[in-house]
Write a protein that holds these residues in place. Structure first.
Motif, mmCIF file in Angstrom:
data_model
loop_
_atom_site.group_PDB
_atom_site.id
_atom_site.type_symbol
_atom_site.label_atom_id
_atom_site.label_comp_id
_atom_site.label_asym_id
_atom_site.label_seq_id
_atom_site.Cartn_x
_atom_site.Cartn_y
_atom_site.Cartn_z
ATOM 1 N N GLY A 16 0.811 -1.207 0.000
ATOM 2 C CA GLY A 16 0.000 0.000 0.000
ATOM 3 C C GLY A 16 0.845 1.258 0.000
ATOM 4 O O GLY A 16 0.487 2.262 -0.627
ATOM 5 N N LEU A 17 1.974 1.214 0.699
ATOM 6 C CA LEU A 17 2.872 2.366 0.710
ATOM 7 C C LEU A 17 3.476 2.604 -0.672
ATOM 8 O O LEU A 17 3.617 3.750 -1.111
ATOM 9 C CB LEU A 17 3.977 2.155 1.746
ATOM 10 N N VAL A 18 3.842 1.525 -1.360
ATOM 11 C CA VAL A 18 4.373 1.672 -2.718
ATOM 12 C C VAL A 18 3.312 2.271 -3.633
ATOM 13 O O VAL A 18 3.591 3.151 -4.459
ATOM 14 C CB VAL A 18 4.865 0.318 -3.259
ATOM 15 N N ALA A 19 2.076 1.801 -3.488
ATOM 16 C CA ALA A 19 0.989 2.356 -4.297
ATOM 17 C C ALA A 19 0.790 3.839 -4.000
ATOM 18 O O ALA A 19 0.531 4.644 -4.906
ATOM 19 C CB ALA A 19 -0.302 1.577 -4.027
ATOM 20 N N ALA A 20 0.939 4.217 -2.727
ATOM 21 C CA ALA A 20 0.797 5.624 -2.361
ATOM 22 C C ALA A 20 1.912 6.464 -2.972
ATOM 23 O O ALA A 20 1.687 7.600 -3.414
ATOM 24 C CB ALA A 20 0.802 5.769 -0.840
ATOM 25 N N VAL A 21 3.122 5.908 -3.003
ATOM 26 C CA VAL A 21 4.238 6.616 -3.632
ATOM 27 C C VAL A 21 3.941 6.861 -5.107
ATOM 28 O O VAL A 21 4.190 7.940 -5.646
ATOM 29 C CB VAL A 21 5.545 5.822 -3.460
ATOM 30 N N GLU A 23 1.022 7.156 -6.489
ATOM 31 C CA GLU A 23 -0.018 8.181 -6.588
ATOM 32 C C GLU A 23 0.574 9.580 -6.416
ATOM 33 O O GLU A 23 0.227 10.512 -7.150
ATOM 34 C CB GLU A 23 -1.093 7.931 -5.530
ATOM 35 N N VAL A 24 1.468 9.721 -5.441
ATOM 36 C CA VAL A 24 2.087 11.025 -5.204
ATOM 37 C C VAL A 24 2.953 11.428 -6.395
ATOM 38 O O VAL A 24 2.957 12.589 -6.816
ATOM 39 C CB VAL A 24 2.920 10.996 -3.907
ATOM 40 N N ALA A 25 3.693 10.468 -6.961
ATOM 41 C CA ALA A 25 4.531 10.768 -8.121
ATOM 42 C C ALA A 25 3.678 11.222 -9.303
ATOM 43 O O ALA A 25 4.033 12.172 -10.018
ATOM 44 C CB ALA A 25 5.360 9.542 -8.498
ATOM 45 N N ALA A 26 2.547 10.555 -9.519
ATOM 46 C CA ALA A 26 1.649 10.954 -10.604
ATOM 47 C C ALA A 26 1.072 12.342 -10.344
ATOM 48 O O ALA A 26 0.930 13.161 -11.261
ATOM 49 C CB ALA A 26 0.526 9.926 -10.755
ATOM 50 N N LEU A 27 0.752 12.618 -9.079
ATOM 51 C CA LEU A 27 0.233 13.935 -8.723
ATOM 52 C C LEU A 27 1.278 15.017 -8.975
ATOM 53 O O LEU A 27 0.964 16.102 -9.483
ATOM 54 C CB LEU A 27 -0.196 13.940 -7.257
#
Length: 433
Positions: A16-21, A23-27
Motif C-alpha cells: 500500500g505504501l508503494v501504491a501511495a508513492v 499516486e504522489v509521483a503521478a500527482l
C-alpha cells in the motif's frame, strides 16, 4: 489474488505504501504540468507585439539557455514569443526561483510549446517527464527554427527512452546541418574551471570544469601522487580529503608531490610562496560571525581556521567592523567602510530570490539621495546591475519595513518580501572573538 493495501486496522501495508508513492509521483507530474501551462498562459497573454520585440539577439555564442535584451527578454530560440524583461522578473520571483534559474525554466517552456511542439504534446499527455523535455529544450534554444524542428522530429517519438548522450548527439547533428557557425572553432573554447565561491558551505566550495584530456591525466596523476605522499607522511584522512588538499597545495605552488625526495614515513617540504589567509571576525549585537570574504558569510570552526593558518605565510587580523553602527555620510558616494558594513549585513542582492553576491552589486539608496535620502546603513541595500536597472527604470518598487525585511512590489502588483537576515549563519560554538 490482489495484494492487500491496508491491514485490518486501516494501516497501509508495504504494498500500500508503494501504491501511495506512485499516486504522489503521478500527482507531482500533473502539478508540474499545471504550473507549466499557467506560465505559458501568462506568456501568451503578455507576449510583446512584433514591433516592440525588436531587440537584437546577440550573435555571440553563449552557454546559458536564456538571453536578455535591453527591454525584451528573448528567453527561447528564434520564432518564439518575447516578453518584457521587467515582467519576466516578477514571474520568476513568483515561482520562487532566482533570475537565472527562473528565466531558464520559462525559456525552456516557451521553447517546448512553440519550437518543439511534438515533444511538448508528449509532455501534455504525461507520457514524457517535463524535466527530460526541458533538458532537450535547453539544448535547442540556440538553434535556428529548422534546426529545432529537426530535433523535434528525431526525438519526439522515443524521447522518454532517449539517453542524455543521444540527445546531445542529435543536437550536434542539428548544429552541423543547420547552424555550423554554432560549432566551436576550437575545442579550447569549451575548456573552463568553475569554483562555487559564491555558495560556500561550512568553509568549503564546489569545483567543476572541463579539461583537456592530457591535462586531466596529468592532474589525476598529481592528485594520486600527492595523496600518497600525505598518507606516507602520516595523514589519516580519507583519500578524497587528501586529494583535495593536494589540489590546494598545487594552487599554492607547493612541491608536496616530490616523490623522489619523500621517503616512506617522511613528510614533504612545501616550497614556494604561500598565499596569506585573511579571516574576519565580525561582532554583531549578540553573536560573533566569521566571514572569509564580503558577500560570502560562513561559520567556520577553530580547527578549520587553524588548518588554514598552517598553509599560509601569515595571518592578518583586521579591525573589527561594527555592524550595529548607524553612522552615515553626507556624500552620495558610499565610503569604503560603510560599503563593507552594508555588504556584511546583506550577503546578496536583496531582490526576490536573487543570489548575486553583494560584492558584485551596486549599493542603492532606498530613498533617493536627490530626494533627501541619507547615505546611511538603513537607507542602503545591494542590488545587482539588472535589478538595480529594473528598480530605477521600470515599475518595480521596494521599501524596508521596520523589522528590516524588504518589501518589493512588482509591475503587475505582486508583493514579495525578502528577509536576508536568515542568510547570516550562526557561528560554531567553539568560535570566539
Amino acid at each position: 489474488m490482489p495484494t492487500a493495501l491496508l491491514t485490518s486496522d486501516d494501516t497501509r501495508t508495504p504494498a500500500g505504501l508503494v501504491a501511495a508513492v506512485r499516486e504522489v509521483a503521478a500527482l507531482k507530474r500533473r502539478v508540474a504540468l499545471d504550473e507549466a501551462l499557467t506560465v505559458l498562459a501568462w506568456v501568451e497573454a503578455r507576449a510583446l507585439p512584433d514591433e516592440l520585440a525588436t531587440a537584437e539577439r546577440s550573435s555571440e555564442r553563449v552557454e546559458e539557455s536564456w538571453r536578455w535584451g535591453v527591454h525584451a527578454a528573448h528567453l527561447a530560440g528564434p520564432g518564439a514569443p518575447v516578453v518584457a524583461e521587467h515582467e519576466a522578473y516578477e514571474v520568476t520571483a513568483a515561482l520562487g526561483l532566482s533570475r537565472q534559474a527562473g528565466c531558464s525554466y520559462v525559456g525552456e517552456l516557451i521553447e517546448l510549446r512553440y519550437r518543439l511542439p511534438r515533444i511538448w504534446a508528449r509532455v501534455v499527455d504525461l507520457s514524457l517527464p517535463l524535466f527530460k523535455a526541458r533538458r532537450i529544450a535547453e539544448r535547442t534554444v540556440l538553434l535556428p527554427e529548422d534546426g529545432a524542428a529537426y530535433v523535434d522530429a528525431q526525438l519526439a517519438w522515443a524521447a522518454d527512452k532517449t539517453t542524455w548522450a543521444q540527445i546531445d548527439r542529435t543536437v550536434a547533428e542539428a548544429v552541423a546541418r543547420f547552424a555550423p557557425d554554432l560549432a566551436p572553432d576550437d575545442v579550447a573554447d569549451e575548456l573552463d574551471v568553475r569554483l562555487g565561491l559564491d555558495r560556500p558551505h561550512g568553509g568549503v566550495v564546489a569545483l567543476d570544469g572541463l579539461l583537456d584530456l592530457v591535462d586531466a591525466h596529468d592532474l589525476e596523476d598529481a592528485l594520486q601522487a600527492g595523496a600518497a605522499v600525505l598518507r606516507a607522511g602520516g595523514s589519516e584522512e580519507p583519500l578524497g580529503a587528501r586529494r583535495a588538499r593536494t589540489l590546494g597545495d598545487l594552487a599554492r605552488g607547493q612541491a608536496a608531490l616530490d616523490l623522489e625526495d619523500a621517503a616512506p614515513g617522511g613528510s614533504a617540504s612545501p616550497v614556494g610562496e604561500k598565499r596569506p589567509v585573511v579571516v574576519n571576525l565580525v561582532r554583531g549585537d549578540e553573536t560573533a560571525e566569521a566571514f572569509v570574504r564580503p558577500g560570502s558569510p560562513t561559520a567556520v570552526s577553530v580547527e578549520q581556521v587553524r588548518s588554514w593558518c598552517s598553509a599560509s605565510t601569515r595571518v592578518t587580523v583586521r579591525e573589527v567592523l561594527d555592524l550595529g553602527s548607524t553612522a552615515g555620510s553626507d556624500a552620495y558616494v558610499v565610503p569604503r567602510r560603510l560599503a563593507e558594513q552594508v555588504r556584511w549585513l546583506h550577503p546578496t542582492c536583496v531582490f526576490p530570490e536573487c543570489r548575486v553576491p553583494s560584492v558584485s552589486c551596486d549599493l542603492d539608496h532606498l530613498e533617493p539621495y536627490a530626494d533627501g535620502g541619507p547615505t546611511a546603513p538603513h537607507n542602503l541595500a545591494p542590488l545587482c546591475r539588472r535589478h538595480h536597472r529594473a528598480k530605477t527604470h521600470t515599475g518595480w518598487r521596494y521599501r524596508r519595513l521596520d523589522d528590516g525585511v524588504f518589501e518589493w512590489t512588482g509591475p503587475m502588483g505582486q508583493i514579495f518580501r525578502v528577509d536576508d537576515r536568515r542568510q547570516r549563519p550562526r557561528p560554531s560554538p567553539d568560535l570566539r572573538v
